[in-house]
Design a protein around this motif. Structure first.
Motif, mmCIF file in Angstrom:
data_model
loop_
_atom_site.group_PDB
_atom_site.id
_atom_site.type_symbol
_atom_site.label_atom_id
_atom_site.label_comp_id
_atom_site.label_asym_id
_atom_site.label_seq_id
_atom_site.Cartn_x
_atom_site.Cartn_y
_atom_site.Cartn_z
ATOM 1 N N LEU A 2 -21.439 62.396 -146.622
ATOM 2 C CA LEU A 2 -22.016 63.208 -145.559
ATOM 3 C C LEU A 2 -23.222 62.495 -144.959
ATOM 4 O O LEU A 2 -24.096 62.017 -145.690
ATOM 5 N N LEU A 3 -23.261 62.439 -143.644
ATOM 6 C CA LEU A 3 -24.408 61.898 -142.923
ATOM 7 C C LEU A 3 -25.058 63.044 -142.161
ATOM 8 O O LEU A 3 -24.415 63.690 -141.340
ATOM 9 N N VAL A 4 -26.336 63.292 -142.467
ATOM 10 C CA VAL A 4 -27.103 64.338 -141.791
ATOM 11 C C VAL A 4 -28.238 63.647 -141.054
ATOM 12 O O VAL A 4 -29.188 63.170 -141.670
ATOM 13 N N GLU A 5 -28.107 63.574 -139.731
ATOM 14 C CA GLU A 5 -29.069 62.849 -138.895
ATOM 15 C C GLU A 5 -29.005 63.411 -137.483
ATOM 16 O O GLU A 5 -27.926 63.513 -136.905
ATOM 17 N N ASP A 6 -30.150 63.775 -136.928
ATOM 18 C CA ASP A 6 -30.176 64.381 -135.594
ATOM 19 C C ASP A 6 -30.440 63.389 -134.462
ATOM 20 O O ASP A 6 -30.248 63.719 -133.306
ATOM 21 N N GLU A 7 -30.847 62.171 -134.765
ATOM 22 C CA GLU A 7 -31.084 61.172 -133.729
ATOM 23 C C GLU A 7 -29.820 60.347 -133.548
ATOM 24 O O GLU A 7 -29.404 59.622 -134.457
ATOM 25 N N SER A 8 -29.205 60.441 -132.365
ATOM 26 C CA SER A 8 -27.879 59.851 -132.154
ATOM 27 C C SER A 8 -27.840 58.342 -132.372
ATOM 28 O O SER A 8 -26.880 57.827 -132.949
ATOM 29 N N VAL A 9 -28.861 57.626 -131.943
ATOM 30 C CA VAL A 9 -28.865 56.171 -132.116
ATOM 31 C C VAL A 9 -28.902 55.814 -133.601
ATOM 32 O O VAL A 9 -28.162 54.939 -134.059
ATOM 33 N N ILE A 10 -29.737 56.507 -134.350
ATOM 34 C CA ILE A 10 -29.822 56.254 -135.791
ATOM 35 C C ILE A 10 -28.512 56.662 -136.466
ATOM 36 O O ILE A 10 -27.999 55.941 -137.331
ATOM 37 N N ALA A 11 -27.952 57.801 -136.067
ATOM 38 C CA ALA A 11 -26.693 58.261 -136.655
ATOM 39 C C ALA A 11 -25.589 57.226 -136.448
ATOM 40 O O ALA A 11 -24.829 56.929 -137.384
ATOM 41 N N MET A 12 -25.495 56.663 -135.252
ATOM 42 C CA MET A 12 -24.473 55.646 -134.982
ATOM 43 C C MET A 12 -24.700 54.394 -135.823
ATOM 44 O O MET A 12 -23.751 53.826 -136.374
ATOM 45 N N MET A 13 -25.959 53.982 -135.955
ATOM 46 C CA MET A 13 -26.287 52.810 -136.749
ATOM 47 C C MET A 13 -25.927 53.033 -138.214
ATOM 48 O O MET A 13 -25.276 52.197 -138.846
ATOM 49 N N VAL A 14 -26.318 54.186 -138.752
ATOM 50 C CA VAL A 14 -26.054 54.475 -140.168
ATOM 51 C C VAL A 14 -24.553 54.620 -140.404
ATOM 52 O O VAL A 14 -24.035 54.150 -141.424
ATOM 53 N N GLU A 15 -23.852 55.241 -139.479
ATOM 54 C CA GLU A 15 -22.401 55.357 -139.613
ATOM 55 C C GLU A 15 -21.763 53.965 -139.669
ATOM 56 O O GLU A 15 -20.869 53.713 -140.486
ATOM 57 N N ASP A 16 -22.236 53.047 -138.832
ATOM 58 C CA ASP A 16 -21.747 51.668 -138.874
ATOM 59 C C ASP A 16 -22.067 51.009 -140.217
ATOM 60 O O ASP A 16 -21.218 50.334 -140.805
ATOM 61 N N PHE A 17 -23.286 51.185 -140.702
ATOM 62 C CA PHE A 17 -23.672 50.639 -142.015
ATOM 63 C C PHE A 17 -22.723 51.142 -143.091
ATOM 64 O O PHE A 17 -22.218 50.375 -143.907
ATOM 65 N N LEU A 18 -22.524 52.471 -143.113
ATOM 66 C CA LEU A 18 -21.687 53.073 -144.152
ATOM 67 C C LEU A 18 -20.243 52.594 -144.052
ATOM 68 O O LEU A 18 -19.614 52.289 -145.070
ATOM 69 N N THR A 19 -19.737 52.499 -142.842
ATOM 70 C CA THR A 19 -18.375 51.999 -142.637
ATOM 71 C C THR A 19 -18.259 50.559 -143.134
ATOM 72 O O THR A 19 -17.291 50.206 -143.820
ATOM 73 N N ASP A 20 -19.270 49.735 -142.823
ATOM 74 C CA ASP A 20 -19.286 48.349 -143.297
ATOM 75 C C ASP A 20 -19.303 48.287 -144.827
ATOM 76 O O ASP A 20 -18.777 47.349 -145.419
ATOM 77 N N LEU A 21 -19.909 49.300 -145.455
ATOM 78 C CA LEU A 21 -19.971 49.360 -146.919
ATOM 79 C C LEU A 21 -18.700 49.955 -147.528
ATOM 80 O O LEU A 21 -18.610 50.125 -148.736
ATOM 81 N N GLY A 22 -17.730 50.299 -146.678
ATOM 82 C CA GLY A 22 -16.465 50.825 -147.166
ATOM 83 C C GLY A 22 -16.454 52.315 -147.423
ATOM 84 O O GLY A 22 -15.587 52.834 -148.128
ATOM 85 N N VAL A 23 -17.393 53.017 -146.826
ATOM 86 C CA VAL A 23 -17.541 54.456 -147.045
ATOM 87 C C VAL A 23 -16.890 55.233 -145.901
ATOM 88 O O VAL A 23 -17.021 54.854 -144.736
ATOM 89 N N THR A 24 -16.218 56.319 -146.237
ATOM 90 C CA THR A 24 -15.702 57.241 -145.226
ATOM 91 C C THR A 24 -16.808 58.229 -144.894
ATOM 92 O O THR A 24 -17.350 58.884 -145.789
ATOM 93 N N VAL A 25 -17.145 58.329 -143.617
ATOM 94 C CA VAL A 25 -18.278 59.150 -143.183
ATOM 95 C C VAL A 25 -17.792 60.522 -142.723
ATOM 96 O O VAL A 25 -16.855 60.637 -141.949
ATOM 97 N N ILE A 26 -18.468 61.553 -143.226
ATOM 98 C CA ILE A 26 -18.282 62.928 -142.762
ATOM 99 C C ILE A 26 -19.505 63.250 -141.922
ATOM 100 O O ILE A 26 -20.632 63.127 -142.379
ATOM 101 N N GLY A 27 -19.294 63.673 -140.686
ATOM 102 C CA GLY A 27 -20.395 63.949 -139.782
ATOM 103 C C GLY A 27 -20.462 62.869 -138.715
ATOM 104 O O GLY A 27 -19.461 62.229 -138.433
ATOM 105 N N PRO A 28 -21.610 62.660 -138.146
ATOM 106 C CA PRO A 28 -22.904 63.158 -138.592
ATOM 107 C C PRO A 28 -23.125 64.632 -138.254
ATOM 108 O O PRO A 28 -22.725 65.093 -137.193
ATOM 109 N N ALA A 29 -23.737 65.318 -139.194
ATOM 110 C CA ALA A 29 -24.215 66.676 -138.942
ATOM 111 C C ALA A 29 -25.563 66.533 -138.254
ATOM 112 O O ALA A 29 -26.440 65.827 -138.741
#
Length: 117
Positions: A2-29
């Motif tokens: 689960l990714l809980v982040e209200d700033e869209s730019v940060i949410a996109m960056m973190v989602e990319d990080f997590l995807t690169d780490l092989g993680v399936t992302v739920i959210g961002p909420a």
């Protein structure tokens, strides 16, 4: 995760990080209520939780994660002393790198008994 982040730019960056780490992302909420809904309806292994969502501390989200024994990493732009409710969870300061996120996630999962060394 689960990714809980209200700033869209940060949410996109973190989602990319997590995807690169092989993680399936739920959210961002992007709100407290959206995060609570996802926690109650989705299978979540861990979470990356911004400590402040739209001006509201995300304490209710942290409590819901702890209740379900879901390990979390807390992210903040306010420093480690920003929120007492983050106690026990790895805290990373914004902005952070993929490496810092990976290290914090590994620590959270290890503390929860989810990773063997």
């Amino acid at each position: 995760m689960l990714l809980v982040e209200d700033e869209s730019v940060i949410a996109m960056m973190v989602e990319d990080f997590l995807t690169d780490l092989g993680v399936t992302v739920i959210g961002p909420a992007t709100s407290i209520n959206a995060a609570l809904e996802l926690i109650s309806t989705d299978q979540i292994d861990a979470a990356v939780l911004d400590l402040n969502i739209r001006g509201e501390l995300s304490e209710r989200v942290a409590d819901a994660l702890r209740l379900r024994r879901i390990p979390m990493v807390c992210a903040t732009g306010y420093g480690e002393g920003a929120a007492e409710f983050a106690r026990g969870a790895p805290i990373i300061d914004k902005p952070y790198s993929k490496d810092k996120l990976a290290t914090a996630l590994q620590s959270a999962l290890h503390s929860a008994g989810g990773v063997d060394e």
